[in-house]
Design a protein around this motif. Structure first.
Motif, PDB file in Angstrom:
ATOM      1  N   ALA A 171     -28.740 -74.309 -13.722  1.00 44.77           N
ATOM      2  CA  ALA A 171     -29.003 -75.571 -14.422  1.00 44.77           C
ATOM      3  C   ALA A 171     -28.334 -76.752 -13.741  1.00 44.77           C
ATOM      4  O   ALA A 171     -28.799 -77.882 -13.872  1.00 44.77           O
ATOM      5  CB  ALA A 171     -28.530 -75.478 -15.873  1.00 44.77           C
ATOM      6  N   PHE A 172     -27.258 -76.539 -13.026  1.00 45.12           N
ATOM      7  CA  PHE A 172     -26.505 -77.651 -12.462  1.00 45.12           C
ATOM      8  C   PHE A 172     -26.694 -77.793 -10.961  1.00 45.12           C
ATOM      9  O   PHE A 172     -25.790 -78.216 -10.247  1.00 45.12           O
ATOM     10  CB  PHE A 172     -25.018 -77.495 -12.798  1.00 45.12           C
ATOM     11  CG  PHE A 172     -24.772 -77.496 -14.278  1.00 45.12           C
ATOM     12  CD1 PHE A 172     -24.957 -78.648 -15.015  1.00 45.12           C
ATOM     13  CD2 PHE A 172     -24.389 -76.345 -14.926  1.00 45.12           C
ATOM     14  CE1 PHE A 172     -24.747 -78.652 -16.381  1.00 45.12           C
ATOM     15  CE2 PHE A 172     -24.170 -76.335 -16.293  1.00 45.12           C
ATOM     16  CZ  PHE A 172     -24.347 -77.495 -17.017  1.00 45.12           C
ATOM     17  N   GLU A 173     -27.855 -77.457 -10.472  1.00 39.55           N
ATOM     18  CA  GLU A 173     -28.136 -77.642  -9.054  1.00 39.55           C
ATOM     19  C   GLU A 173     -28.296 -79.125  -8.757  1.00 39.55           C
ATOM     20  O   GLU A 173     -28.620 -79.933  -9.623  1.00 39.55           O
ATOM     21  CB  GLU A 173     -29.406 -76.891  -8.661  1.00 39.55           C
ATOM     22  CG  GLU A 173     -29.251 -75.380  -8.734  1.00 39.55           C
ATOM     23  CD  GLU A 173     -30.549 -74.657  -8.388  1.00 39.55           C
ATOM     24  OE1 GLU A 173     -31.562 -75.328  -8.148  1.00 39.55           O
ATOM     25  OE2 GLU A 173     -30.524 -73.427  -8.395  1.00 39.55           O
ATOM     26  N   ASN A 174     -28.080 -79.494  -7.529  1.00 40.47           N
ATOM     27  CA  ASN A 174     -28.150 -80.886  -7.119  1.00 40.47           C
ATOM     28  C   ASN A 174     -29.619 -81.298  -6.960  1.00 40.47           C
ATOM     29  O   ASN A 174     -30.313 -80.816  -6.077  1.00 40.47           O
ATOM     30  CB  ASN A 174     -27.385 -81.080  -5.807  1.00 40.47           C
ATOM     31  CG  ASN A 174     -27.302 -82.523  -5.422  1.00 40.47           C
ATOM     32  OD1 ASN A 174     -27.725 -83.403  -6.156  1.00 40.47           O
ATOM     33  ND2 ASN A 174     -26.735 -82.775  -4.260  1.00 40.47           N
ATOM     34  N   HIS A 175     -30.080 -82.201  -7.839  1.00 41.25           N
ATOM     35  CA  HIS A 175     -31.447 -82.701  -7.768  1.00 41.25           C
ATOM     36  C   HIS A 175     -31.475 -84.193  -7.484  1.00 41.25           C
ATOM     37  O   HIS A 175     -32.390 -84.894  -7.898  1.00 41.25           O
ATOM     38  CB  HIS A 175     -32.186 -82.424  -9.088  1.00 41.25           C
ATOM     39  CG  HIS A 175     -32.366 -80.967  -9.376  1.00 41.25           C
ATOM     40  ND1 HIS A 175     -33.199 -80.161  -8.648  1.00 41.25           N
ATOM     41  CD2 HIS A 175     -31.804 -80.170 -10.307  1.00 41.25           C
ATOM     42  CE1 HIS A 175     -33.154 -78.935  -9.120  1.00 41.25           C
ATOM     43  NE2 HIS A 175     -32.306 -78.911 -10.126  1.00 41.25           N
ATOM     44  N   GLN A 176     -30.476 -84.692  -6.790  1.00 44.36           N
ATOM     45  CA  GLN A 176     -30.408 -86.124  -6.517  1.00 44.36           C
ATOM     46  C   GLN A 176     -31.288 -86.482  -5.330  1.00 44.36           C
ATOM     47  O   GLN A 176     -31.428 -85.723  -4.382  1.00 44.36           O
ATOM     48  CB  GLN A 176     -28.968 -86.543  -6.224  1.00 44.36           C
ATOM     49  CG  GLN A 176     -28.051 -86.361  -7.404  1.00 44.36           C
ATOM     50  CD  GLN A 176     -26.633 -86.760  -7.060  1.00 44.36           C
ATOM     51  OE1 GLN A 176     -26.328 -87.016  -5.901  1.00 44.36           O
ATOM     52  NE2 GLN A 176     -25.776 -86.808  -8.055  1.00 44.36           N
TER      53      GLN A 176
END
Length: 80
Positions: free
Chosen positions: A26-31
């Motif tokens: 859930a906390f993967e980097n999607h920036q």
């Protein structure tokens, strides 16, 4: 009784596995990555100050409510 315990252990194990999986994914980097440098914006400081000054002076609804609430309900008249 053994079947109930086994079912509970299986359900709890599955729940723990799902929770760990969700916590890790859930906390993967999607920036978004910046590809071009940002351009600087030129502002006329005097114009900004004037607009801010006008915005601060705009009467709001809360000012009208305060006038209504603070207005005396009983007035003294000199015509007695």
């Amino acid at each position: 009784m053994k079947k109930i315990l086994l079912s509970l252990v299986i359900i709890i194990t599955v729940l723990i596995v799902v929770l760990f999986y969700r916590a890790n994914t859930a906390f993967e980097n999607h920036q978004y990555q910046v590809t071009e440098p940002l351009t600087t914006i030129k502002l006329d400081e005097n114009a900004v100050v004037q607009r801010l000054s006008k915005a601060i002076q705009i009467p709001t609804i809360s000012m009208r409510i305060k006038r209504i609430l603070i207005k005396p309900h009983f007035t003294h008249s000199n015509n007695t």
